[in-house]
Scaffold this motif. Sequence first.
Motif, short mmCIF file in Angstrom:
data_model
loop_
_atom_site.label_atom_id
_atom_site.label_comp_id
_atom_site.label_asym_id
_atom_site.label_seq_id
_atom_site.Cartn_x
_atom_site.Cartn_y
_atom_site.Cartn_z
N SER A 3 -24.30 22.36 33.57
CA SER A 3 -23.32 23.27 32.99
C SER A 3 -21.93 22.85 33.41
CB SER A 3 -23.61 24.70 33.47
OG SER A 3 -23.55 24.75 34.88
N PRO A 4 -20.91 23.21 32.64
CA PRO A 4 -19.54 22.80 33.00
C PRO A 4 -19.15 23.29 34.39
CG PRO A 4 -19.61 23.64 30.76
CD PRO A 4 -20.95 23.93 31.36
N ALA A 10 -12.03 16.48 36.70
CA ALA A 10 -11.05 15.64 37.38
C ALA A 10 -10.98 14.28 36.69
CB ALA A 10 -11.44 15.45 38.85
N VAL A 11 -9.78 13.87 36.33
CA VAL A 11 -9.55 12.53 35.79
C VAL A 11 -9.10 11.64 36.94
CG1 VAL A 11 -8.18 11.13 34.19
CG2 VAL A 11 -8.91 13.44 33.53
N VAL A 12 -9.80 10.54 37.15
CA VAL A 12 -9.47 9.61 38.22
C VAL A 12 -9.18 8.25 37.60
CG1 VAL A 12 -10.19 8.54 40.38
CG2 VAL A 12 -10.99 10.85 39.80
N THR A 13 -7.96 7.74 37.79
CA THR A 13 -7.64 6.41 37.29
C THR A 13 -7.88 5.37 38.38
OG1 THR A 13 -5.29 6.39 37.92
CG2 THR A 13 -5.86 7.44 35.81
N GLY A 14 -8.13 4.14 37.94
CA GLY A 14 -8.48 3.10 38.91
C GLY A 14 -9.77 3.44 39.62
N HIS A 32 -16.77 18.86 41.02
CA HIS A 32 -15.99 18.56 39.81
C HIS A 32 -16.82 17.73 38.84
CE1 HIS A 32 -11.78 19.75 40.68
NE2 HIS A 32 -12.10 19.54 41.94
N ASP A 33 -16.67 18.00 37.55
CA ASP A 33 -17.03 17.03 36.54
C ASP A 33 -15.92 15.98 36.51
OD1 ASP A 33 -19.35 18.41 35.85
OD2 ASP A 33 -18.32 19.60 34.32
N LEU A 34 -16.22 14.82 35.89
CA LEU A 34 -15.29 13.70 36.02
C LEU A 34 -15.08 12.96 34.71
CD1 LEU A 34 -16.79 12.15 39.28
CD2 LEU A 34 -14.59 13.31 39.12
N ARG A 57 -23.46 16.25 38.29
CA ARG A 57 -22.23 16.56 37.56
C ARG A 57 -22.15 15.73 36.28
NH1 ARG A 57 -22.12 20.97 38.52
NH2 ARG A 57 -20.72 20.84 36.73
N ALA A 58 -21.39 16.24 35.31
CA ALA A 58 -21.11 15.50 34.08
C ALA A 58 -20.04 14.45 34.37
CB ALA A 58 -20.64 16.45 32.99
#
Length: 266
Positions: A3-4, A10-14, A32-34, A57-58
Amino acid sequence: MSSPSELGVAVVTGASSGIGKTYAQQLARRGHDLVLVARDRARLEALAAELRAATGRAVEVLPADLGRAEEVEALAARIESDPAITLLVNNAGMGTERNVVGADPAPTLAMVELNVVALTRLSLAAASAFSRRGRGALVNIASVVAFLADTLTGAYAGTKAFVLAFTQSLHNELKGGPVRVQAVLPGLTRTEFFDRAGLDASQLPANMMMSAEDLVAAALRGLDLGEVITIPSLRDLGKWEALEAARLALGPELSLDSPAERYRAA
């Protein structure tokens, strides 16, 4: 399918290696979903599979080269349009620790595009979107070299000084509101950064090198504590507070109607 997450996405760059990968691992463990962003699809897919299996997690994989303006814009649009996104970790970056005078400017300009321009665009997207949504946090990865530009060559320290100052300015604009802002200033960290920058990490003192796991855990604790600036290895917080106090004490003399006495003709 999970489920959400109540914590949001969370958006993670690199995110394919090093500090970014470690953020992804620890944020997934926190619930967190990612959305994982980097150039290397294969590494992202492997990490996503690991995190789904370990945490449930998603995890979405979003391959992108953030040195390309159109791909930065696509990610900015995603952040602005997806209400599930509540955290951006601006970790993607590069270093070119070498002399630049008389050298090909292309590597330095590429570094500025990634470390400064892309980070700024994504920060603006996140800060605006989170403000509209009434929740969210922006984490910008700077570096302790922001304080050490006169001991280094090249423009890397300058890019990280920008990240520090820009994050402080964003905090000044957003303070008192629902959006948290943090700049994290790592020291030497055990990652692939040194190989990519053409540096030999084995020549550096072991007692100056932190693991990515310890670094990210400290940074997330700093975020929990509401810190705007987190320097994970700094033992005496009073030294940072004294530096900030000394900087602010300059204020009354930074803009006056006449030059200082030492600049006046004899």
